[in-house]
Design an enzyme around this catalytic site. Sequence first.
Site, mmCIF file in Angstrom:
data_model
loop_
_atom_site.group_PDB
_atom_site.id
_atom_site.type_symbol
_atom_site.label_atom_id
_atom_site.label_comp_id
_atom_site.label_asym_id
_atom_site.label_seq_id
_atom_site.Cartn_x
_atom_site.Cartn_y
_atom_site.Cartn_z
ATOM 1 N N HIS A 162 -2.331 7.332 7.324
ATOM 2 C CA HIS A 162 -1.394 8.237 6.648
ATOM 3 C C HIS A 162 -2.095 9.522 6.220
ATOM 4 C CE1 HIS A 162 2.501 6.352 6.244
ATOM 5 N NE2 HIS A 162 1.989 5.219 5.787
ATOM 6 N N GLU B 165 -3.156 2.840 5.711
ATOM 7 C CA GLU B 165 -3.077 3.901 4.693
ATOM 8 C C GLU B 165 -4.014 5.065 5.024
ATOM 9 O OE1 GLU B 165 -0.607 3.685 2.818
ATOM 10 O OE2 GLU B 165 -0.210 1.563 3.107
ATOM 11 N N CYS C 71 6.457 0.128 7.039
ATOM 12 C CA CYS C 71 5.992 1.285 6.270
ATOM 13 C C CYS C 71 7.097 1.722 5.308
ATOM 14 C CB CYS C 71 5.656 2.412 7.238
ATOM 15 S SG CYS C 71 5.053 3.892 6.426
ATOM 16 N N GLY D 290 0.836 -1.200 0.000
ATOM 17 C CA GLY D 290 0.000 0.000 0.000
ATOM 18 C C GLY D 290 0.868 1.246 0.000
HETATM 19 ZN ZN ZN Z 1 2.935 3.430 5.756
#
Ligand code: ZN
Length: 192
Positions: free
Chosen positions: A136, A133, A90, A43
Amino acid sequence: MQIIHYPHPTLRHKSKPVQRVDAELRKMVSQMFELMYEANGVGLAANQVDLPLRLFVVNTAAKPGEGEELVFINPVLSKPKGNEESEEGCLSLPGIYGNVRRPKQIHVNAYSMRGEEISADLTGLLARVVQHETDHLDGVLFIDRMTESAQRTLEGPLEEFQMEFQQRQQEGSIAAERAILERLSGLEKQYC
Ligand code: ZN
């Protein structure tokens, strides 16, 4: 376009909903998939490529031509169910891994690139990726959701990321904070 690393300020920017999709944005989304595959990710959120837009791309197969390429525009999460701890990483914090507790099941409402409505109950890896995500887009990183004791073990590695960021900013390969924010606000005027 490149993947930005912690502690780049765009990673802490709360993204605004996307109001228009044009050819340039379509090109940026396909570049996001390319960067995600190059980094073996499942992702990638727009913040991670220095874009202040409320969208992310996902392919849980992590390989082009396999699995399904999904784009979630303006995602809204609801109806969390259950609870599960699992290891996450990540692309903006390469080499850092840690356990994060999240709902096991989640409902997502979003739009596709064609403007079609997405409404789905997600479980398993897809549920976890979509939650990571969406965080984020709100400027939240998975390390923020780790336990305090796990966070303490990461102090050293995170300090190294901070030192590298400062160095790159001094060299000029990363823009100064003000220039970064000005660029984000220009993009917001264009798309949000
Ligand atoms: Zn991430």
